[in-house]
Design a protein around this motif. Structure first.
Motif, PDB file in Angstrom:
ATOM      1  N   LEU E 191     -23.388  41.691  17.824  1.00  0.00           N
ATOM      2  CA  LEU E 191     -22.491  41.849  18.972  1.00  0.00           C
ATOM      3  C   LEU E 191     -21.423  40.752  19.015  1.00  0.00           C
ATOM      4  O   LEU E 191     -20.313  40.993  19.489  1.00  0.00           O
ATOM      5  N   ARG E 192     -21.740  39.573  18.533  1.00  0.00           N
ATOM      6  CA  ARG E 192     -20.792  38.463  18.628  1.00  0.00           C
ATOM      7  C   ARG E 192     -19.503  38.772  17.896  1.00  0.00           C
ATOM      8  O   ARG E 192     -18.468  38.172  18.158  1.00  0.00           O
ATOM      9  N   LYS E 193     -19.569  39.744  16.964  1.00  0.00           N
ATOM     10  CA  LYS E 193     -18.349  40.095  16.236  1.00  0.00           C
ATOM     11  C   LYS E 193     -17.339  40.779  17.148  1.00  0.00           C
ATOM     12  O   LYS E 193     -16.141  40.686  16.941  1.00  0.00           O
ATOM     13  N   LYS E 194     -17.880  41.499  18.134  1.00  0.00           N
ATOM     14  CA  LYS E 194     -16.956  42.274  18.970  1.00  0.00           C
ATOM     15  C   LYS E 194     -16.801  41.729  20.383  1.00  0.00           C
ATOM     16  O   LYS E 194     -15.807  42.005  21.062  1.00  0.00           O
ATOM     17  N   PHE E 195     -17.824  41.015  20.840  1.00  0.00           N
ATOM     18  CA  PHE E 195     -17.811  40.624  22.254  1.00  0.00           C
ATOM     19  C   PHE E 195     -17.866  39.116  22.423  1.00  0.00           C
ATOM     20  O   PHE E 195     -18.364  38.403  21.548  1.00  0.00           O
ATOM     21  N   THR E 196     -17.408  38.700  23.582  1.00  0.00           N
ATOM     22  CA  THR E 196     -17.654  37.321  23.986  1.00  0.00           C
ATOM     23  C   THR E 196     -18.997  37.325  24.700  1.00  0.00           C
ATOM     24  O   THR E 196     -19.223  38.145  25.585  1.00  0.00           O
ATOM     25  N   ILE E 197     -19.882  36.427  24.317  1.00  0.00           N
ATOM     26  CA  ILE E 197     -21.214  36.445  24.907  1.00  0.00           C
ATOM     27  C   ILE E 197     -21.501  35.113  25.577  1.00  0.00           C
ATOM     28  O   ILE E 197     -21.234  34.045  25.016  1.00  0.00           O
ATOM     29  N   VAL E 198     -21.998  35.192  26.812  1.00  0.00           N
ATOM     30  CA  VAL E 198     -22.471  33.985  27.488  1.00  0.00           C
ATOM     31  C   VAL E 198     -23.948  34.209  27.792  1.00  0.00           C
ATOM     32  O   VAL E 198     -24.308  35.208  28.411  1.00  0.00           O
ATOM     33  N   ILE E 199     -24.781  33.304  27.323  1.00  0.00           N
ATOM     34  CA  ILE E 199     -26.212  33.534  27.481  1.00  0.00           C
ATOM     35  C   ILE E 199     -26.881  32.309  28.117  1.00  0.00           C
ATOM     36  O   ILE E 199     -26.602  31.170  27.761  1.00  0.00           O
ATOM     37  N   VAL E 200     -27.725  32.598  29.105  1.00  0.00           N
ATOM     38  CA  VAL E 200     -28.550  31.548  29.686  1.00  0.00           C
ATOM     39  C   VAL E 200     -29.886  31.590  28.964  1.00  0.00           C
ATOM     40  O   VAL E 200     -30.453  32.667  28.763  1.00  0.00           O
ATOM     41  N   THR E 201     -30.373  30.452  28.545  1.00  0.00           N
ATOM     42  CA  THR E 201     -31.700  30.460  27.923  1.00  0.00           C
ATOM     43  C   THR E 201     -32.464  29.197  28.303  1.00  0.00           C
ATOM     44  O   THR E 201     -31.870  28.137  28.521  1.00  0.00           O
ATOM     45  N   ARG E 209     -30.484  28.582  17.626  1.00  0.00           N
ATOM     46  CA  ARG E 209     -30.422  29.692  16.673  1.00  0.00           C
ATOM     47  C   ARG E 209     -29.189  30.555  16.845  1.00  0.00           C
ATOM     48  O   ARG E 209     -28.593  30.986  15.885  1.00  0.00           O
ATOM     49  N   ILE E 210     -28.817  30.841  18.084  1.00  0.00           N
ATOM     50  CA  ILE E 210     -27.853  31.929  18.261  1.00  0.00           C
ATOM     51  C   ILE E 210     -26.468  31.519  18.742  1.00  0.00           C
ATOM     52  O   ILE E 210     -25.554  32.329  18.681  1.00  0.00           O
ATOM     53  N   SER E 211     -26.311  30.300  19.279  1.00  0.00           N
ATOM     54  CA  SER E 211     -25.030  30.039  19.947  1.00  0.00           C
ATOM     55  C   SER E 211     -24.059  29.234  19.113  1.00  0.00           C
ATOM     56  O   SER E 211     -24.435  28.476  18.212  1.00  0.00           O
ATOM     57  N   ASP E 212     -22.758  29.425  19.433  1.00  0.00           N
ATOM     58  CA  ASP E 212     -21.710  28.617  18.819  1.00  0.00           C
ATOM     59  C   ASP E 212     -21.440  27.399  19.688  1.00  0.00           C
ATOM     60  O   ASP E 212     -21.186  26.315  19.189  1.00  0.00           O
ATOM     61  N   LYS E 213     -21.447  27.642  20.997  1.00  0.00           N
ATOM     62  CA  LYS E 213     -21.158  26.571  21.937  1.00  0.00           C
ATOM     63  C   LYS E 213     -22.361  26.415  22.862  1.00  0.00           C
ATOM     64  O   LYS E 213     -23.041  27.393  23.172  1.00  0.00           O
TER      65      LYS E 213
END
Ligand SMILES: Nc1ncnc2c1ncn2[C@@H]1O[C@H](COP(=O)(O)OP(=O)(O)OP(=O)(O)O)[C@@H](O)[C@H]1O
Ligand SMILES: Nc1ncnc2c1ncn2[C@@H]1O[C@H](COP(=O)(O)OP(=O)(O)OP(=O)(O)O)[C@@H](O)[C@H]1O
Ligand SMILES: [Mg+2]
Ligand SMILES: [Mg+2]
Ligand SMILES: O=P([O-])([O-])[O-]
Lengths: 249, 280, 249, 311, 249
Positions: E191-201, E209-213
Motif C-alpha cells: 500500500l505504501r506505493k500508492k498511499f500515504t500511511i500514518v500508523i499508530v503502534t 519494520r514498517i515505517s519510513d518516519k
C-alpha cells in the motif's frame, strides 16, 4: 524449590484450545515473566494458577497444577487457595469503597472483625505497597480518588493484606504512564524478596528489567522457558528468537 | 446530489415523527392537566369519598394505593432480587434449570394483566378464601411485577464490572460475601430503579386490581379489607361521567395520577444519581 | 368493629352505598359494598365470600339452594333512556324490542329525526339486562337454551354508569338503566304512553320493573342481620324511597 | 524514590500471628452459610416457575369445559357469542388482531423515528427535555389513555367520519398506537445507543453522511433491540383491557370495517367475568387461554424472525 | 512534498490537555509511525487528521492541520475530507452486512448505484487488500464469519474502495495473532506505493519494520520525529532514548 509445578496442562474455552500441554515449573521467591504475542494464552495460564478460570463458563482443564506439591484442582477449598495465591489485574480494580475498606476487605471476608488486627494489617500492607506515605492521611476517602498508579498499588496492598505466598500479576502496568510504571517496578523489586511473583507482560523490555525467569508462549504452546538472560540473549527456538528480535509481534 | 436529497427527506421524516410524538404527548398532558389542575385541592386529596355527603375526595384511594404498593413490593422485591441473584451469581448459565426459570419469568412478563385478574380472582379470592382484599390484590400484583423486578435487577447485576467479582474472589472471599459487599451495593441504583418501575406498574393497573381487591371506597384498616386504588377509581369515574362534578373529579384524579407518575420518575432519577455519586 | 360484606348488582350498589353510609354513621360496624354484577353477587352469597349478595333481578331456580334465603328490599323500574337532544318521547314495547333486535335502525322509523340509532346494552349476565330481556321478550332459543335476542351489533357498556355516559354523550343512542339512577343528563321515554315513574310502576301501567333482591344465608352473622334489619326497617325503607326506588311493604 | 518504600522485609517478619491463626481457622470451616444462601436463592427463583405453573393449571382447569362444550373449532372460528348456548370468539380474535396490528402499523414507525431523533438527531438539551416526557408517558396508567380516547378521540371520529358512534376499532387503534409509543421509543432508543461507537466511526470514516449511517448501519445493527421493543409494544396492545373497553364499543358482532364497534378478547373477559357462572365462566377462561397462546405465538415468532435475520 | 502539515496543534478533552503544541510534517507516500507510551496522545493526533474527534464532546482544538496546504478545519465538507483520508481502527469493525456490502458501503453512501462500477470496485479493493482470493467465492456471506485478520483486511479494502490518498491506522494489528499481523504488514508494504500511511503502534519492533518516519510522543508532547532509522539508532532526546532502549514503557 518450585512453588508451582504445571504438568501437561491443557485448557479449552469451549472449542478453542487455549493452552496446549504446558509444562512449567515456577520457582519460589523469584519473578517469572510470561511473554508472547497477543492471544497466545499468557493470561489464561496465569488464571489457572489461582483457579480464576473457574468463574468462566465452558472451560475444561486437563493435566495438573501443583502448589507446593499438592494439586490445586483436587483441593475443594478454592478460597484458601486464592488467599495463598493473590492476584493483581491489568486494570486497577479497587472496590467502590474507602482506601481502608479496600485493604481490609480480604480480612473482613474471613470474618476478622478485630479493629486492632485490621488497623495494623492495613498499615503494614499499605507500607509494603509503598503507598502508606501517600494515603495515610486519607484512609477513609474513596479509592477512586487515587491516580491510576496509586490504585494499582492499592490493589497490590489489598493482596498483600491477606498474607499470600504468591502474587500473580496480569499486565499490571499496561494501563499506566511511564512514571507510575516505574514506581510499580520498583515496588516489585522489593516484593520479590518476600513473595513468589508471576507476571504477564506484553513488554519485552519490562520482562528483561524485572524478571528472573521468562516463559515464552506462542499460540497456546509454551515454546521456551528459562533464565531471563538466556531467553533473551540466546533463545533456543526460532520463534522465540524472532519474537525477541522484533521480527513480529 | 441524489444522496443529498435523500438525506434531507430522511431528516425531515425524523423530525416529523418526533414532532408528531411530541404533539400527541403535549396535547394529552395539556388536555388532562388543564382540565384537572384547577380541581385538585387539598380538600380533594385529604377528604373521604362519599356517595351521600358533600365530599368526594380521594383520600381513601390514596391510602389504598399506598397499601397496595407497599405490600406488593414487600412480597415481590425480595423474591425478585433473590431470583436475579440466583440467575446471575449462582446458576450455571445455560443449564436446564436456568432455562426453565428464565422461560417462566419471561412467560410471566408476557401474560396480559387481565389474565392475572382472572387468576387472582379464582385462586386468591376464591380458592384460598382471601376474599376481595388488599392482600389478594397485592399477591396478584406481586406475581405481575415479579418479571420486571427480576429482569431489571438482573441487568443491574450483569452491569456490575466483572473486575469487582474477580478482585473479591481473588482475595479468597466467599460468594455471599462478594454479593453482599460488592455486587449488591454496585447494583443498588438498578435495584432501586426496578422497585420504582414496579411501583409505577402497580399504580397503573386496574383490571387485575378490582378483580381481586374490589373497589370499596372506604379507608382499608387491614390488608384483609377491600380497597379502591386511584386508577380503579378513575376507571369507575369514567364509567359514570354525567355531571360536571364527576367530569371534574375524573380530570382531577387523572391529574393526580400523572403527577404521581412524574414524582416516581423524578425519584428514580434522583436516587440513581445519588447512588452513582455515593459509589465513588 | 365488624365488617359486613355486600357484593353484586351495580344497580343495587347505588342505593346500597347510601344505605351503608347512613348505617355506618349510626353505629360501629362497617359495610363493604362491591359492585360486581348480579350473577356475581348471587354466587358470592352462595359461596359465602360475601355475607349479602345483591341481585337486580329474580333469582333463577337454578341459582337457588337450601342454605340461602332471598329478601326483596325494593322494587326498581328500568328506564329506557335517550339523549336529551332526541325528540322521541314515547316508544312502544314492540319498537324497543325491534330497536334492540336490530330491525329498526333509524330514529325516523319511530317518529324521530332521520338519524341512525345506536343501541346500547348492558353486558350479558347483568341483572338489569336479564330483567329487561325477560320483560320485553328479548330472548330466543338456540339449541333449546334461552339466549339473548339483542343484536350483537349493540354497543355494550359495563354498569349503569357506562350506559348513562354513552347515552348522555351520543345524540343517536338509546339505552336502559335502573330508574333510580336516571337524572337530567338524559331523558327516559315513556313506554306505551306510560311515563317511567314510581307511581306508574306501582299502578302497573309502566311494566318494566324488577325487584332488588338480597341473598343471605339462612343464619346470617349478627352484623349482617343487623344491617338487614336496618334496610328493611322504617329508616332504611325511607332512604330507599328518597333515592327514587320503590319501597317494599 | 527508594525512601518512599518502607522496609517490607522487616515488616513481614512481624507477620501477625493472631491474624494468621484467624485466617487459618476461617479457611477450615464447612461453608454452611454459602449452602444456605444457595438454597434460599434457588427457592426464590422457583417461585416464578411455581406461579406460571399455577396460573397455567388454573386457566386450563377452568377453561377446558367450555372448549369441550363448544368444540375447539366452533370456539375459535365461530362468530356467534350467545352464552349460554353459543360460544364463538372468532369476532373477538379478529378485533384483537386488527386493533393490535393497526396500532403497530401506526405507532411503530413514529416511535422508531422518534427514537432516532432522540438518540442521534436532537440537540442534547432538546433530547433531555423530551426523553423524560416520553418516560412520563410510559408510566401513565392505561385508564388515563382510555379516558383521553373517550373524551377526545371518540367524538373526533364521530365528527370526522360522520359515524353515529365513535367507539370503534379505529378509536382503539389510535389509543393503542399512542399507548405503545413510549414503550417502543424507550427500548428502540436504548438499543440504538447501545450500538458500538465503532460502527458509527467506521461509517463516518468512509465519508458517509449521518443519515446514511443511521439508516444503513445503526438501524440494522439495532434491529434485535428494536424488535424486542416492538414485541413488548404488541404485547401491550394485545393485552390492554380497560382503555379498550372505554373506546371500542364492545359489541360482539364481527366488525365489518375499522369504523365498526368491536370487542377484544381482553374486553370480553373483563366485561363478563363478574357475571358468568358455569360454562359461561369457563368460556372466559378459555378466552384467556387463547389470549395467552396468542401472545406466546407473537413472542416466539418475532424471536425466530430475529434469529433468522441476524444470521 | 508533505501530505499533512500539523502546526502548533493543541487539543483538550475538557480539562485534559491531550496534545501540546504539536508540529509535525507528514510526507506523501511514506509510512509515518506514531509511537509512545500509553495515553501519550498517539490516537488523539491520528484522529485529528480526519476530524474523527469531531464526534467527541468537549473537544477543543487550537492550531491547524493542513492537508495539501489547505486547513482541514476551515473546510466545512467533512465527508469529502474523510473520503480522502481513510481510517482503519484498532479493532476490526466491519459492518453487520455481507462482505460485498461492506466494501461497497462507501460508494453507496455517495449515491453510486451502478452495479458494474460497484462490482469492479469491490473486486479491485479486495485484491488490493490481498483478500480477494480468500473471499471471492463468498462475497455475500456475512463479514462476521471472517477471522480477525481477514476482517481487518476487509476494513482496509473498504477504505481503499473509496480511493483515498491517505490511510490512517490506529494499532491495526494489536488485536491480531502474529501470522495475521505478518499478513497485514506485508499488505502495508504494497500500500505504501500508492498511499500515504500514518500508523499508530505500541510495538517499537513494528515501527522499525514498517515505517519510513517515526514520531515519538510523550505525555501529549511530540518529543522527536525524523527518519525511523535515526530515531531508533540515534535518538536526540533522552526520553526517546529511554523508551527505545526499553528503560520504561
Ligand atoms: N473467556 C474466554 N472465552 C473464550 N475464549 C477465550 C476466553 N478468554 C480467552 N480466550 C481465548 O483464548 C486464547 C488465549 O487468550 P488469553 O487471554 O490467555 O491471551 P493473552 O496471551 O493473555 O493475550 P493478550 O496479550 O491479548 O492479553 C485467545 O485465543 C482468546 O481469544
Ligand atoms: N474521549 C476522551 N475524553 C477524555 N479524555 C480522553 C478521551 N480520549 C482520550 N483521552 C485522554 O487523552 C489522553 C491521550 O489519549 P490517547 O487515546 O490519544 O492516547 P494513546 O497514546 O492513543 O494511548 P494508547 O496507547 O493507550 O491507545 C489520555 O490521557 C486519555 O486519557
Ligand atoms: Mg491477557
Ligand atoms: Mg490509542
Ligand atoms: O349490575 P346489574 O344490576 O345490572 O346486575
Amino acid at each position: 524449590m518450585n512453588k508451582f509445578d504445571v504438568n501437561q496442562l491443557d485448557l479449552h474455552y469451549g472449542d478453542t484450545h487455549a493452552l496446549k500441554g504446558i509444562n512449567l515449573p515456577i520457582p519460589e521467591k523469584k519473578v517469572t515473566a510470561l511473554i508472547g504475542p497477543s492471544g497466545c494464552g499468557k493470561s489464561t495460564l496465569l488464571r489457572t494458577l489461582n483457579r480464576m478460570n473457574d468463574l468462566i463458563e465452558n472451560v475444561t482443564i486437563k493435566g495438573d497444577v501443583k502448589l507446593e506439591g499438592k494439586d490445586i484442582y483436587q483441593d475443594r477449598n478454592v478460597a484458601a487457595l486464592r488467599m495463598k495465591v493473590g492476584m493483581v489485574f491489568q486494570k486497577a480494580n479497587p472496590f467502590p469503597m474507602s482506601i481502608y475498606e479496600n485493604v481490609a476487605y480480604g480480612l473482613k471476608a474471613q470474618g476478622i472483625r478485630n479493629k486492632k488486627i485490621l488497623d495494623e494489617t492495613v498499615e503494614t500492607a499499605l507500607r509494603s505497597a509503598a503507598l502508606w506515605d501517600e494515603v495515610s492521611d486519607r484512609l477513609n476517602s474513596p479509592a477512586f480518588g487515587l491516580s491510576g498508579g496509586q490504585q494499582q498499588r492499592l490493589c497490590i496492598a489489598r493482596t498483600i493484606a491477606i498474607q499470600p505466598d504468591v502474587i500473580l500479576m496480569d499486565e499490571p502496568t499496561s494501563a499506566l504512564d511511564p512514571i507510575a510504571t516505574h514506581k510499580i517496578e520498583e515496588l516489585m523489586d522489593e516484593l520479590r524478596k518476600k513473595f513468589t511473583i508471576v507476571i504477564v507482560t506484553h513488554s519485552m523490555a519490562q520482562a528483561k528489567r524485572i524478571s528472573d525467569k521468562t516463559a515464552f508462549f506462542w499460540m497456546g504452546e509454551l515454546v521456551e522457558h528459562g533464565d531471563t538472560e538466556q531467553v533473551f540473549s540466546a533463545p533456543v527456538d526460532e520463534r522465540t528468537r524472532g519474537y525477541v528480535n522484533g521480527d513480529f509481534g | 446530489m441524489r444522496r443529498h436529497i435523500e438525506d434531507k427527506i430522511a431528516l425531515s421524516l425524523i423530525w416529523g415523527g418526533a414532532g408528531l410524538t411530541i404533539l400527541l404527548l403535549v396535547w394529552m398532558l395539556w388536555h388532562i392537566l388543564s382540565n384537572g389542575l384547577s380541581h385538585v385541592s387539598w380538600e380533594f386529596i385529604s377528604s373521604a369519598y362519599t356517595t351521600v355527603g358533600k365530599t368526594s375526595g380521594i383520600f381513601s384511594m390514596i391510602v389504598s394505593t399506598i397499601y397496595m404498593v407497599g405490600l406488593s413490593i414487600a412480597i415481590a422485591a425480595p423474591i425478585g432480587i433473590m431470583t436475579a441473584l440466583y440467575l446471575t451469581e449462582y446458576a450455571k448459565p445455560g443449564s436446564k434449570l436456568v432455562k426453565v426459570i428464565r422461560f417462566c419469568t419471561e412467560s410471566l412478563a408476557g401474560i396480559p394483566s387481565i389474565i392475572y385478574g382472572l387468576f387472582g380472582m379464582t385462586f386468591f379470592v376464591v380458592t384460598l378464601g382471601l376474599g376481595f382484599s388488599i392482600l389478594s390484590g397485592a399477591l396478584t400484583l406481586a406475581i405481575l411485577i415479579l418479571p420486571v423486578i427480576i429482569r431489571t435487577t438482573e441487568e443491574a447485576l450483569i452491569a456490575v464490572p466483572q473486575a469487582y467479582r474477580e478482585a473479591s474472589y481473588g482475595l479468597g472471599s466467599s460468594r455471599i460475601y462478594t454479593i453482599w459487599r460488592v455486587v449488591l451495593p454496585s447494583a443498588m441504583p438498578g435495584i432501586v430503579t426496578a422497585v420504582i418501575l414496579s411501583t409505577g406498574r402497580i399504580i397503573g393497573e386496574s383490571a387485575p386490581v378490582f378483580l381481586t381487591a374490589g373497589m370499596v371506597t372506604r379507608i382499608p384498616e387491614s390488608v384483609m379489607d377491600s380497597g379502591r386504588t386511584l386508577t380503579v377509581h378513575l376507571y369507575k369515574l369514567t364509567q359514570e361521567l354525567f355531571t360536571v362534578h364527576e367530569w371534574n373529579q375524573a380530570y382531577a384524579t387523572a391529574t393526580v395520577l400523572i403527577v404521581l407518575v412524574l414524582l416516581i420518575n423524578l425519584m428514580t432519577k434522583w436516587i440513581a444519581s445519588r447512588f452513582n455519586k455515593a459509589s465513588y | 368493629s365488624n365488617t359486613v360484606t355486600v357484593s353484586g348488582s351495580t344497580s343495587v350498589s347505588g342505593i346500597m352505598e347510601v344505605l351503608a353510609e347512613k348505617y355506618q354513621a349510626t353505629q360501629q360496624d362497617v359495610v363493604e359494598v362491591q359492585s360486581t354484577g348480579s350473577s356475581a353477587g348471587i354466587r358470592a352469597a352462595k359461596e359465602g365470600t360475601s355475607m349479602i349478595g345483591m341481585s337486580s333481578r329474580d333469582v333463577k331456580d337454578s341459582e337457588k339452594n337450601e342454605v340461602t334465603q332471598e329478601i326483596v328490599m325494593a322494587m326498581d323500574g328500568i328506564a329506557v333512556a335517550v339523549n336529551n337532544a332526541n325528540q322521541v318521547q314515547d316508544l312502544s314495547i314492540e319498537q324497543v324490542k325491534k330497536i334492540y333486535m336490530g330491525e329498526i335502525k333509524n330514529w325516523k322509523e319511530v317518529g324521530g329525526a332521520d338519524q341512525p340509532i345506536v343501541a346500547v346494552t348492558r353486558e350479558v349476565g347483568s341483572g338489569t339486562r336479564g330483567a329487561f330481556e325477560d320483560i320485553m321478550g328479548l330472548t330466543r332459543k338456540i339449541n333449546d337454551v334461552t339466549v339473548t335476542a339483542i343484536s350483537p351489533r349493540a354497543q355494550v357498556g359495563s354498569g349503569n354508569g357506562a350506559i348513562k355516559t354513552l347515552v348522555a354523550n351520543n345524540p343517536y343512542a338509546i339505552g336502559f338503566i335502573s330508574l333510580g339512577s336516571v337524572d337530567d343528563s338524559l331523558s327516559a321515554v315513556s313506554i306505551e304512553g306510560a311515563a317511567a315513574t314510581k307511581d306508574n310502576i306501582k299502578s302497573g301501567s309502566y311494566g318494566i320493573a324488577r325487584p332488588f333482591v338480597l341473598l343471605v344465608n339462612n343464619q346470617p352473622a349478627d352484623e349482617a342481620q343487623q344491617f338487614l334489619d336496618f334496610i328493611m326497617g322504617t329508616n332504611g325503607q325511607a332512604i330507599v324511597a328518597e333515592e327514587g326506588y320503590i319501597e317494599v311493604n | 524514590m527508594n525512601q518512599t518504600i518502607a522496609a517490607p522485609a522487616q515488616e513481614f517478619e512481624l507477620k501477625n500471628s493472631a491474624l494468621l491463626e484467624a485466617l487459618s481457622q476461617s479457611s477450615q470451616k464447612v461453608d454452611w452459610v454459602g449452602r444456605f444462601f444457595n438454597l434460599l436463592f434457588l427457592l426464590s427463583a422457583l417461585i416464578g416457575v411455581l406461579s406460571v405453573a399455577t396460573i397455567g393449571y388454573f386457566l386450563v382447569l377452568e377453561g377446558l369445559p367450555a372448549i369441550q362444550f363448544a368444540g375447539l373449532s366452533n370456539f375459535l372460528l365461530g362468530v356467534d357469542w350467545y352464552p349460554p348456548a353459543l360460544y364463538g370468539i372468532g369476532a373477538m380474535i379478529v378485533a384483537s388482531v386488527v386493533s393490535a396490528l393497526g396500532a403497530v402499523i401506526i405507532g411503530v414507525p413514529v416511535a422508531i423515528l422518534t427514537a432516532i431523533f432522540l438518540a442521534e438527531v436532537a440537540p442534547k438539551w432538546l433530547a433531555n427535555i423530551i426523553r423524560p416526557a416520553v418516560e412520563l408517558l410510559a408510566g401513565i396508567p392505561s385508564v388515563v389513555y382510555g379516558f383521553f380516547g373517550l373524551v377526545i378521540i371518540v367524538p373526533a371520529i364521530e365528527s370526522t367520519f360522520n359515524v353515529p358512534a365513535g367507539s370503534t376499532l379505529l378509536a382503539a387503534i389510535i389509543v393503542l398506537a399512542v399507548m405503545i409509543l413510549p414503550t417502543v421509543i424507550t427500548i428502540a432508543e436504548t438499543s440504538i445507543r447501545a450500538i458500538p461507537r465503532t460502527y458509527k466511526e467506521g461509517s463516518y470514516a468512509l465519508g458517509a453522511s449521518p443519515m446514511f449511517t443511521i439508516f444503513k448501519v445503526m438501524l440494522p445493527a439495532a434491529r434485535s433491540g428494536i424488535l424486542a421493543g416492538v414485541v413488548l409494544g404488541v404485547a401491550r396492545a394485545v393485552g390492554e383491557t380497560m382503555a379498550i373497553i372505554m373506546v371500542m364499543g364492545n359489541s360482539t358482532a364481527m366488525p365489518g370495517s375499522l369504523l365498526d364497534s368491536a370487542r377484544s378478547l381482553t374486553a370480553n373477559i373483563a366485561l363478563e367475568m363478574s357475571y358468568a357462572t358455569g360454562i359461561h365462566a369457563s368460556s372466559l377462561y378459555s378466552t384467556g387461554i387463547v389470549l395467552l397462546v396468542f401472545v406466546m405465538i407473537l413472542n416466539t415468532s418475532l424471536v425466530v424472525l430475529n434469529r433468522k435475520r441476524v444470521k
